[in-house]
Scaffold this motif. Structure first.
Motif, PDB file in Angstrom:
ATOM      1  N   ASP A 102       0.833  -1.219   0.000  1.00  0.00           N
ATOM      2  CA  ASP A 102       0.000   0.000   0.000  1.00  0.00           C
ATOM      3  C   ASP A 102       0.860   1.259   0.000  1.00  0.00           C
ATOM      4  O   ASP A 102       0.515   2.269  -0.622  1.00  0.00           O
ATOM      5  N   THR A 103       1.955   1.192   0.752  1.00  0.00           N
ATOM      6  CA  THR A 103       2.789   2.374   0.955  1.00  0.00           C
ATOM      7  C   THR A 103       3.583   2.747  -0.299  1.00  0.00           C
ATOM      8  O   THR A 103       4.047   3.876  -0.446  1.00  0.00           O
ATOM      9  N   GLU A 104       3.706   1.793  -1.229  1.00  0.00           N
ATOM     10  CA  GLU A 104       4.401   2.115  -2.481  1.00  0.00           C
ATOM     11  C   GLU A 104       3.633   3.195  -3.260  1.00  0.00           C
ATOM     12  O   GLU A 104       4.224   3.951  -4.019  1.00  0.00           O
ATOM     13  N   LEU A 124       8.329  11.513   8.604  1.00  0.00           N
ATOM     14  CA  LEU A 124       7.980  11.352  10.022  1.00  0.00           C
ATOM     15  C   LEU A 124       7.501   9.926  10.276  1.00  0.00           C
ATOM     16  O   LEU A 124       6.862   9.325   9.412  1.00  0.00           O
ATOM     17  N   CYS A 125       7.748   9.392  11.458  1.00  0.00           N
ATOM     18  CA  CYS A 125       7.343   8.022  11.822  1.00  0.00           C
ATOM     19  C   CYS A 125       7.958   7.044  10.830  1.00  0.00           C
ATOM     20  O   CYS A 125       7.256   6.267  10.179  1.00  0.00           O
ATOM     21  N   THR A 126       9.261   7.059  10.723  1.00  0.00           N
ATOM     22  CA  THR A 126       9.915   6.361   9.612  1.00  0.00           C
ATOM     23  C   THR A 126       9.930   4.847   9.761  1.00  0.00           C
ATOM     24  O   THR A 126      10.026   4.117   8.778  1.00  0.00           O
ATOM     25  N   GLY A 127       9.851   4.335  10.981  1.00  0.00           N
ATOM     26  CA  GLY A 127       9.807   2.877  11.189  1.00  0.00           C
ATOM     27  C   GLY A 127      11.035   2.198  10.608  1.00  0.00           C
ATOM     28  O   GLY A 127      12.175   2.571  10.923  1.00  0.00           O
ATOM     29  N   GLY A 129      12.199   2.690   7.887  1.00  0.00           N
ATOM     30  CA  GLY A 129      12.855   3.634   6.976  1.00  0.00           C
ATOM     31  C   GLY A 129      12.476   3.405   5.524  1.00  0.00           C
ATOM     32  O   GLY A 129      13.043   4.021   4.620  1.00  0.00           O
ATOM     33  N   CYS A 130      11.479   2.547   5.286  1.00  0.00           N
ATOM     34  CA  CYS A 130      11.199   2.157   3.890  1.00  0.00           C
ATOM     35  C   CYS A 130      10.848   3.349   2.998  1.00  0.00           C
ATOM     36  O   CYS A 130      11.289   3.405   1.843  1.00  0.00           O
ATOM     37  N   ILE A 131      10.098   4.317   3.509  1.00  0.00           N
ATOM     38  CA  ILE A 131       9.725   5.471   2.674  1.00  0.00           C
ATOM     39  C   ILE A 131      10.955   6.349   2.430  1.00  0.00           C
ATOM     40  O   ILE A 131      11.313   6.657   1.287  1.00  0.00           O
ATOM     41  N   SER A 192       4.708  10.970   5.448  1.00  0.00           N
ATOM     42  CA  SER A 192       4.525  10.161   6.654  1.00  0.00           C
ATOM     43  C   SER A 192       3.466   9.082   6.438  1.00  0.00           C
ATOM     44  O   SER A 192       2.456   9.307   5.791  1.00  0.00           O
ATOM     45  N   ASN A 193       3.763   7.935   7.005  1.00  0.00           N
ATOM     46  CA  ASN A 193       2.761   6.881   7.136  1.00  0.00           C
ATOM     47  C   ASN A 193       2.623   6.651   8.640  1.00  0.00           C
ATOM     48  O   ASN A 193       3.241   5.752   9.191  1.00  0.00           O
ATOM     49  N   PRO A 194       1.850   7.513   9.311  1.00  0.00           N
ATOM     50  CA  PRO A 194       1.802   7.425  10.779  1.00  0.00           C
ATOM     51  C   PRO A 194       0.876   6.286  11.211  1.00  0.00           C
ATOM     52  O   PRO A 194       0.163   5.732  10.386  1.00  0.00           O
ATOM     53  N   PRO A 195       0.896   5.941  12.498  1.00  0.00           N
ATOM     54  CA  PRO A 195      -0.067   4.942  12.985  1.00  0.00           C
ATOM     55  C   PRO A 195      -1.483   5.491  12.758  1.00  0.00           C
ATOM     56  O   PRO A 195      -1.752   6.628  13.116  1.00  0.00           O
ATOM     57  N   TYR A 196      -2.353   4.684  12.139  1.00  0.00           N
ATOM     58  CA  TYR A 196      -3.686   5.249  11.840  1.00  0.00           C
ATOM     59  C   TYR A 196      -4.855   4.298  12.064  1.00  0.00           C
ATOM     60  O   TYR A 196      -5.969   4.551  11.619  1.00  0.00           O
ATOM     61  N   MET A 216       2.769   0.565  18.831  1.00  0.00           N
ATOM     62  CA  MET A 216       2.953   2.020  18.639  1.00  0.00           C
ATOM     63  C   MET A 216       3.022   2.408  17.156  1.00  0.00           C
ATOM     64  O   MET A 216       2.879   3.580  16.820  1.00  0.00           O
ATOM     65  N   ALA A 217       3.195   1.431  16.270  1.00  0.00           N
ATOM     66  CA  ALA A 217       3.197   1.733  14.832  1.00  0.00           C
ATOM     67  C   ALA A 217       1.806   1.602  14.218  1.00  0.00           C
ATOM     68  O   ALA A 217       1.583   1.988  13.077  1.00  0.00           O
ATOM     69  N   LEU A 218       0.883   1.034  14.998  1.00  0.00           N
ATOM     70  CA  LEU A 218      -0.456   0.774  14.474  1.00  0.00           C
ATOM     71  C   LEU A 218      -1.499   1.732  15.042  1.00  0.00           C
ATOM     72  O   LEU A 218      -2.376   2.219  14.329  1.00  0.00           O
TER      73      LEU A 218
HETATM   74  N1  GLN Z   1       6.840   4.672   7.714  1.00  0.00           N
HETATM   75  C1  GLN Z   1       6.908   3.277   8.003  1.00  0.00           C
HETATM   76  C2  GLN Z   1       6.198   2.477   6.945  1.00  0.00           C
HETATM   77  O1  GLN Z   1       5.578   3.020   6.100  1.00  0.00           O
HETATM   78  C3  GLN Z   1       6.331   2.981   9.389  1.00  0.00           C
HETATM   79  C4  GLN Z   1       4.896   3.289   9.510  1.00  0.00           C
HETATM   80  C5  GLN Z   1       4.383   3.122  10.919  1.00  0.00           C
HETATM   81  O2  GLN Z   1       5.116   2.640  11.802  1.00  0.00           O
HETATM   82  N2  GLN Z   1       3.159   3.488  11.129  1.00  0.00           N
HETATM   83  O3  GLN Z   1       6.252   1.283   6.918  1.00  0.00           O
END
Ligand code: GLN
Length: 288
Positions: A102-104, A124-127, A129-131, A192-196, A216-218
């Motif tokens: 999805d993040t692609e 932001l919220c790089t996790g 680091g994929c983005i 950013s792909n923040p926890p959502y 915390m990532a979810l």
């Molecule tokens: N930015 C990272 C990703 O897209 C982490 C996202 C997150 O932890 N919510 O995978």
């Protein structure tokens, strides 16, 4: 005992444990334990494995222990320690969200729209680091800064940046508080792909996600929007005039997140769909 027997034994155990992709997962674990590729597997699968060869016996034990882990619903990627994203290999462990296809959508959109090499990007919220890292590799921007609250996640992201030979500026902290004040107004692009995920929804997800990926990532709190509210409110302070923000969202958050960006003063707010046709990214421009 042959490779084929081991594969059948592993698939059966995984299917039994509720892993609907058990057959394929068992195959990938077998390939990993025996350092096999498909050709060698097909050639050797019916040949009896040596009972005297200590190395082979060790590989069998490794395979079975990986099957046991997978049967406890630990994600395959955490067992293998890797996930492919944008054609690149990312190391992952239990401290980061596993990169999703999805993040692609977000990464490809940024690459399409932001082509200058003179741009400064903030993720932001790089996790894992994929983005940040895939954009650094494929976009060639002047600088890429990546932040996360989790020190453990940043260790993973640093390892991934090194593996792809990219100099990323990593900063630990809660969203923009991770940044020095001197960088206010200097970014061309924020991603950013923040926890959502709304807290109540987390309990309904597969055990791989709810028990093994970092909460915390979810967790986007009650309505899933906590991080978008905070990001929308402050992003303008950190963008240059004309800078653009790209946020990944859940399929039903397009309207809410667009509203937050407009309220905060962003122009030209748009929702972009992913390949299956679901709302996936919201973007907006910080006015001149
Ligand atoms: N930015 C990272 C990703 O897209 C982490 C996202 C997150 O932890 N919510 O995978």
């Amino acid at each position: 005992m042959t490779l084929y027997d081991l594969l059948n034994e592993g698939s059966a155990a995984l299917l039994q444990a509720g892993d609907t992709d058990g057959e394929n997962d068992a195959k990938l674990l077998l390939f990993e334990a025996f350092h096999l590729d498909l050709v060698h597997f097909l050639m050797d699968r019916l040949r009896p494995l040596s009972e005297q060869d200590e190395q082979v016996q060790e590989q069998i034990r490794t395979y079975r222990s990986m099957i046991t882990k997978r049967a406890s619903r630990i994600p395959l990627q955490q067992i293998l320690g890797s996930q492919e994203f944008m054609g690149l290999e990312f190391y992952v462990n239990e401290h980061v969200l596993i990169p999703r296809q999805d993040t692609e959508t977000l990464v490809e959109l940024v690459l399409q729209e932001q082509q200058s090499t003179e741009k400064k990007l903030l993720d932001l919220c790089t996790g894992s680091g994929c983005i940040a890292i895939s954009l650094a590799v494929k976009g060639g921007y002047e600088s890429v800064t990546a932040t996360d609250l989790s020190e453990e996640a940043l260790k993973v992201a640093e390892r991934n940046a090194k593996a792809h030979q990219k100099e990323i500026i990593f900063r630990q902290g809660d969203l923009f508080t991770a940044l020095p004040q001197s960088e206010a107004g200097t970014f061309d692009i924020i991603t950013s792909n923040p926890p959502y995920i709304p807290t109540a929804v987390i309990a309904t997800l597969e055990p791989e996600v709810r028990e093994h990926e970092p909460m915390m990532a979810l967790d986007g709190t009650e309505d899933g929007l906590k991080f978008y509210r905070q990001i929308a409110k402050k992003a303008g302070t950190w963008l240059k005039p004309g800078g653009v923000i790209y946020l990944e969202i859940g399929y039903d958050q397009g309207e809410a997140v667009s509203g937050l960006l407009r309220e905060a003063g962003f122009d030209k707010v748009r929702v972009v769909k992913d390949l299956p046709g679901k709302d996936r990214v919201v973007c907006g421009i910080w006015p001149d």
